[in-house]
Design a protein around this motif. Structure first.
Motif, PDB file in Angstrom:
ATOM      1  N   ASP A 231       9.950  53.663 -24.796  1.00  0.00           N
ATOM      2  CA  ASP A 231       9.446  52.323 -24.489  1.00  0.00           C
ATOM      3  C   ASP A 231       8.246  51.941 -25.350  1.00  0.00           C
ATOM      4  O   ASP A 231       7.923  50.748 -25.456  1.00  0.00           O
ATOM      5  CB  ASP A 231       9.050  52.235 -23.015  1.00  0.00           C
ATOM      6  CG  ASP A 231      10.258  52.323 -22.093  1.00  0.00           C
ATOM      7  OD1 ASP A 231      11.359  51.944 -22.533  1.00  0.00           O
ATOM      8  OD2 ASP A 231      10.097  52.789 -20.943  1.00  0.00           O
ATOM      9  N   PHE A 232       7.585  52.917 -25.956  1.00  0.00           N
ATOM     10  CA  PHE A 232       6.435  52.647 -26.827  1.00  0.00           C
ATOM     11  C   PHE A 232       6.806  52.740 -28.303  1.00  0.00           C
ATOM     12  O   PHE A 232       5.929  52.728 -29.158  1.00  0.00           O
ATOM     13  CB  PHE A 232       5.313  53.631 -26.512  1.00  0.00           C
ATOM     14  CG  PHE A 232       4.692  53.430 -25.158  1.00  0.00           C
ATOM     15  CD1 PHE A 232       3.568  52.639 -25.003  1.00  0.00           C
ATOM     16  CD2 PHE A 232       5.244  54.018 -24.035  1.00  0.00           C
ATOM     17  CE1 PHE A 232       3.004  52.447 -23.751  1.00  0.00           C
ATOM     18  CE2 PHE A 232       4.691  53.841 -22.778  1.00  0.00           C
ATOM     19  CZ  PHE A 232       3.566  53.040 -22.640  1.00  0.00           C
ATOM     20  N   ASP A 233       8.096  52.836 -28.598  1.00  0.00           N
ATOM     21  CA  ASP A 233       8.557  52.892 -29.981  1.00  0.00           C
ATOM     22  C   ASP A 233       8.627  51.471 -30.534  1.00  0.00           C
ATOM     23  O   ASP A 233       9.325  50.619 -29.972  1.00  0.00           O
ATOM     24  CB  ASP A 233       9.927  53.571 -30.050  1.00  0.00           C
ATOM     25  CG  ASP A 233      10.358  53.851 -31.478  1.00  0.00           C
ATOM     26  OD1 ASP A 233       9.592  53.502 -32.413  1.00  0.00           O
ATOM     27  OD2 ASP A 233      11.457  54.403 -31.668  1.00  0.00           O
TER      28      ASP A 233
ATOM     29  N   GLN B 109      11.875  47.316 -30.012  1.00  0.00           N
ATOM     30  CA  GLN B 109      11.327  46.126 -29.380  1.00  0.00           C
ATOM     31  C   GLN B 109      12.422  45.161 -28.920  1.00  0.00           C
ATOM     32  O   GLN B 109      12.225  44.405 -27.976  1.00  0.00           O
ATOM     33  CB  GLN B 109      10.371  45.409 -30.347  1.00  0.00           C
ATOM     34  CG  GLN B 109       9.107  46.199 -30.637  1.00  0.00           C
ATOM     35  CD  GLN B 109       8.266  46.392 -29.389  1.00  0.00           C
ATOM     36  OE1 GLN B 109       8.235  45.544 -28.512  1.00  0.00           O
ATOM     37  NE2 GLN B 109       7.604  47.530 -29.309  1.00  0.00           N
ATOM     38  N   CYS B 110      13.570  45.172 -29.579  1.00  0.00           N
ATOM     39  CA  CYS B 110      14.662  44.255 -29.218  1.00  0.00           C
ATOM     40  C   CYS B 110      15.509  44.886 -28.111  1.00  0.00           C
ATOM     41  O   CYS B 110      16.653  45.300 -28.325  1.00  0.00           O
ATOM     42  CB  CYS B 110      15.526  43.931 -30.442  1.00  0.00           C
ATOM     43  SG  CYS B 110      14.623  43.104 -31.756  1.00  0.00           S
ATOM     44  N   GLN B 111      14.908  44.992 -26.928  1.00  0.00           N
ATOM     45  CA  GLN B 111      15.622  45.556 -25.792  1.00  0.00           C
ATOM     46  C   GLN B 111      16.120  44.435 -24.898  1.00  0.00           C
ATOM     47  O   GLN B 111      15.679  43.288 -24.975  1.00  0.00           O
ATOM     48  CB  GLN B 111      14.702  46.495 -25.000  1.00  0.00           C
ATOM     49  CG  GLN B 111      14.185  47.671 -25.803  1.00  0.00           C
ATOM     50  CD  GLN B 111      13.308  48.577 -24.940  1.00  0.00           C
ATOM     51  OE1 GLN B 111      13.270  48.448 -23.739  1.00  0.00           O
ATOM     52  NE2 GLN B 111      12.605  49.484 -25.580  1.00  0.00           N
ATOM     53  N   LYS B 112      17.046  44.799 -24.011  1.00  0.00           N
ATOM     54  CA  LYS B 112      17.520  43.837 -23.029  1.00  0.00           C
ATOM     55  C   LYS B 112      16.422  43.589 -22.006  1.00  0.00           C
ATOM     56  O   LYS B 112      15.715  44.514 -21.615  1.00  0.00           O
ATOM     57  CB  LYS B 112      18.779  44.363 -22.361  1.00  0.00           C
ATOM     58  CG  LYS B 112      19.956  44.521 -23.318  1.00  0.00           C
ATOM     59  CD  LYS B 112      21.173  45.076 -22.586  1.00  0.00           C
ATOM     60  CE  LYS B 112      22.337  45.258 -23.556  1.00  0.00           C
ATOM     61  NZ  LYS B 112      23.546  45.802 -22.878  1.00  0.00           N
ATOM     62  N   PRO B 113      16.276  42.377 -21.534  1.00  0.00           N
ATOM     63  CA  PRO B 113      15.205  42.085 -20.570  1.00  0.00           C
ATOM     64  C   PRO B 113      15.454  42.778 -19.236  1.00  0.00           C
ATOM     65  O   PRO B 113      16.593  43.058 -18.850  1.00  0.00           O
ATOM     66  CB  PRO B 113      15.248  40.560 -20.439  1.00  0.00           C
ATOM     67  CG  PRO B 113      16.634  40.180 -20.843  1.00  0.00           C
ATOM     68  CD  PRO B 113      17.071  41.171 -21.877  1.00  0.00           C
TER      69      PRO B 113
ATOM     70  N   ILE C 253       3.377  50.009 -15.035  1.00  0.00           N
ATOM     71  CA  ILE C 253       4.364  51.066 -14.785  1.00  0.00           C
ATOM     72  C   ILE C 253       5.763  50.470 -14.671  1.00  0.00           C
ATOM     73  O   ILE C 253       6.750  51.045 -15.172  1.00  0.00           O
ATOM     74  CB  ILE C 253       3.992  51.832 -13.500  1.00  0.00           C
ATOM     75  CG1 ILE C 253       2.612  52.469 -13.633  1.00  0.00           C
ATOM     76  CG2 ILE C 253       5.031  52.903 -13.177  1.00  0.00           C
ATOM     77  CD1 ILE C 253       2.092  53.094 -12.361  1.00  0.00           C
ATOM     78  N   LEU C 254       5.888  49.321 -14.036  1.00  0.00           N
ATOM     79  CA  LEU C 254       7.207  48.723 -13.853  1.00  0.00           C
ATOM     80  C   LEU C 254       7.767  48.150 -15.144  1.00  0.00           C
ATOM     81  O   LEU C 254       8.941  48.379 -15.483  1.00  0.00           O
ATOM     82  CB  LEU C 254       7.125  47.609 -12.797  1.00  0.00           C
ATOM     83  CG  LEU C 254       6.701  48.022 -11.377  1.00  0.00           C
ATOM     84  CD1 LEU C 254       6.615  46.795 -10.486  1.00  0.00           C
ATOM     85  CD2 LEU C 254       7.660  49.032 -10.790  1.00  0.00           C
ATOM     86  N   GLU C 255       6.969  47.416 -15.888  1.00  0.00           N
ATOM     87  CA  GLU C 255       7.474  46.693 -17.056  1.00  0.00           C
ATOM     88  C   GLU C 255       7.405  47.527 -18.332  1.00  0.00           C
ATOM     89  O   GLU C 255       8.313  47.450 -19.167  1.00  0.00           O
ATOM     90  CB  GLU C 255       6.687  45.395 -17.225  1.00  0.00           C
ATOM     91  CG  GLU C 255       6.779  44.481 -15.998  1.00  0.00           C
ATOM     92  CD  GLU C 255       5.914  43.248 -16.126  1.00  0.00           C
ATOM     93  OE1 GLU C 255       5.345  43.043 -17.224  1.00  0.00           O
ATOM     94  OE2 GLU C 255       5.792  42.483 -15.151  1.00  0.00           O
ATOM     95  N   ARG C 256       6.304  48.258 -18.527  1.00  0.00           N
ATOM     96  CA  ARG C 256       6.105  49.121 -19.709  1.00  0.00           C
ATOM     97  C   ARG C 256       6.309  48.336 -21.015  1.00  0.00           C
ATOM     98  O   ARG C 256       6.991  48.788 -21.934  1.00  0.00           O
ATOM     99  CB  ARG C 256       7.031  50.337 -19.656  1.00  0.00           C
ATOM    100  CG  ARG C 256       6.779  51.239 -18.452  1.00  0.00           C
ATOM    101  CD  ARG C 256       7.443  52.588 -18.630  1.00  0.00           C
ATOM    102  NE  ARG C 256       8.888  52.501 -18.735  1.00  0.00           N
ATOM    103  CZ  ARG C 256       9.737  52.412 -17.703  1.00  0.00           C
ATOM    104  NH1 ARG C 256       9.246  52.391 -16.460  1.00  0.00           N
ATOM    105  NH2 ARG C 256      11.021  52.351 -17.893  1.00  0.00           N
ATOM    106  N   PHE C 257       5.731  47.140 -21.052  1.00  0.00           N
ATOM    107  CA  PHE C 257       5.701  46.297 -22.250  1.00  0.00           C
ATOM    108  C   PHE C 257       7.105  45.913 -22.734  1.00  0.00           C
ATOM    109  O   PHE C 257       7.307  45.623 -23.915  1.00  0.00           O
ATOM    110  CB  PHE C 257       4.930  46.995 -23.376  1.00  0.00           C
ATOM    111  CG  PHE C 257       3.562  47.447 -22.964  1.00  0.00           C
ATOM    112  CD1 PHE C 257       2.534  46.543 -22.800  1.00  0.00           C
ATOM    113  CD2 PHE C 257       3.310  48.793 -22.708  1.00  0.00           C
ATOM    114  CE1 PHE C 257       1.279  46.962 -22.407  1.00  0.00           C
ATOM    115  CE2 PHE C 257       2.050  49.223 -22.318  1.00  0.00           C
ATOM    116  CZ  PHE C 257       1.032  48.295 -22.162  1.00  0.00           C
ATOM    117  N   ARG C 258       8.062  45.893 -21.824  1.00  0.00           N
ATOM    118  CA  ARG C 258       9.413  45.441 -22.150  1.00  0.00           C
ATOM    119  C   ARG C 258       9.550  43.955 -21.829  1.00  0.00           C
ATOM    120  O   ARG C 258       8.802  43.426 -21.003  1.00  0.00           O
ATOM    121  CB  ARG C 258      10.452  46.247 -21.356  1.00  0.00           C
ATOM    122  CG  ARG C 258      10.469  47.732 -21.685  1.00  0.00           C
ATOM    123  CD  ARG C 258      11.424  48.485 -20.776  1.00  0.00           C
ATOM    124  NE  ARG C 258      10.951  48.517 -19.392  1.00  0.00           N
ATOM    125  CZ  ARG C 258      11.582  49.145 -18.397  1.00  0.00           C
ATOM    126  NH1 ARG C 258      12.720  49.795 -18.658  1.00  0.00           N
ATOM    127  NH2 ARG C 258      11.081  49.124 -17.187  1.00  0.00           N
TER     128      ARG C 258
END
Length: 424
Positions: free
Chosen positions: A194-196, A200-204, A247-252
């Protein structure tokens, strides 16, 4: 007539003060004539004193100054100079035999200003100021027990004595900056993908929070970590909702943020609204619930006894939530149906029981997994339902179902108020 008066000393003094010119010396060059060493006299005034009927005074001559004036009296020193003593002889054994003061006058001693000043009186210090020595003897365990013991205050209200119990406070041991850095380090180690920056182009993600379930689990967990038993009462610790969302979102990327709870309105709700969460608060209802029976030990019996007849079949009125699980299930089903591409569903609740008007969260989680969603269950270990830890359920959805325990982040979830929202 010999009057006994003579002016010869005056004449001599006049000529003594007149400069004498030397032959061959340049003009206007004066030569000083020294005064007479002997004290000058103006004559014998004995007959004058006899005529006046007084005895002539005795005259004392002091060799002080050339004019016969008495020397000025010395300024009295505040501290007398010490007597200078010189040892006359010292024995071979190292002891002194006798000391005689030296005949030469000692030079005047100049004392500094600090010595001449009168010392100020020191104020009396409190005998009990500072830390008592007995506190250092106490062990950490005993001092911790003393801090945990709530203090009781007796207050009289309307002529009735009421015992008010001051509950202990659970506070954060580190400042907000240190706790936030520790939280990010733990998340980076547990979820490195998640910190890579290349991912960054992940599904919401779709985040759903059961407010009461999380807050109750947090209070029980932090009490256990601080050494309090579950029945012990403490003041409600502050919950950092901002750290909880990290913790829930983790910058996603987040597509939906939903929080469902019950009234009253708490500071956690205000913080959630600032973080763009849709908050639905329901009113609690009063219902009858049975009183838990108390058990008594019987003398000479290993069993724990039976129910008390005073509490058997007794009901009491209590407030409880109603419709919270149903509303949260409805919100999750809306995301599952309306989203074309399955994403990640984050459920912050460990409740898996069947609700009053629904089949519970477990059935909704199974629907999302069958539709191709990934599900993250975020809760405290003491609140996880056994339905989620069942071997058959975990084996069937092992790759797309994850449980994240919040016990390891309990210290970082302690809040300090508005300071937690800095940097949002």
């Amino acid at each position: 007539m010999d009057s006994g008066l003579t002016l010869s000393p005056v004449i001599n003094l006049f000529f003594a003060l007149t400069p004498a010119e030397k032959p061959g010396s340049p003009p206007h060059v004066l030569e000083r004539v020294p005064f007479q060493k002997e004290s000058p006299s103006l004559g014998d005034f004995t007959r004058l004193w006899n005529f006046l009927g007084h005895e002539p005074p005795t005259r004392t001559v002091t060799p002080s100054s050339p004019l016969g004036l008495p020397p000025p009296a010395p300024f009295p020193a505040k501290f007398p100079p010490p007597k200078s003593e010189t040892p006359d002889s010292i024995s071979d054994t190292g002891g002194t035999t006798s000391c005689t003061p030296s005949s030469a006058p000692s030079p005047p001693i100049l004392f500094p200003k600090e010595v001449l000043q009168t010392p100020r009186k020191e104020k009396k210090k409190n005998k009990f100021s500072g830390i008592l020595p007995t506190t250092s003897v106490l062990s950490q365990s005993s001092s911790a027990k003393q801090q945990k013991q709530p203090s009781k205050i007796r207050v009289t209200i309307n002529r009735q004595e009421v015992v008010w119990e001051q509950r202990p406070v659970i506070e954060a041991s580190l400042p907000i900056v240190s706790r936030r850095a520790a939280l990010l380090n733990k998340l980076r180690k547990q979820f490195p993908h998640d910190f890579d920056p290349l991912r960054q182009c992940q599904k919401p993600v779709h985040v759903f929070i059961d407010n009461s379930n999380i807050l109750i689990g947090f209070i029980d967990c932090i009490k256990a970590q601080r050494g309090y038993k579950k029945p012990e009462r403490v003041q409600r610790p502050t919950f950092s909702f901002f750290h909880f969302t990290i913790i829930l979102e983790r910058f996603r990327p987040v597509a939906r943020r939903v929080l469902v709870g019950s009234l009253p309105h708490t500071p956690v709700i205000d913080e959630a609204k600032k973080l763009q969460y849709k908050c639905d608060l329901l009113q609690k209802i009063e219902t009858e619930s049975p009183v838990e029976p108390t058990k008594r030990k019987r003398a000479g019996s290993p069993s724990s006894g039976s129910d008390s007849p005073s509490t058997k079949n007794k009901m009491r009125m209590a407030k409880k939530e109603q419709g919270v699980d149903e509303v949260l299930n409805l919100k999750m089903c809306e995301s599952i149906i309306d989203t074309d591409v399955p994403g990640t569903l984050v459920l912050a609740s460990g409740d898996g029981a069947i609700g009053e008007f629904s089949e519970g969260f477990l059935r909704t989680v199974e629907r999302a997994l069958k539709k191709g969603w990934k599900v993250e269950l975020v809760t405290f270990s003491a609140n996880v339902s056994r339905s989620y830890t069942d071997k058959t359920f975990r084996h069937l959805w092992n790759q797309r179902f994850t449980i994240i325990h919040l016990d390891q982040y309990a210290e970082e979830l302690l809040g300090t108020g508005p300071a937690d929202l800095q940097g949002i």
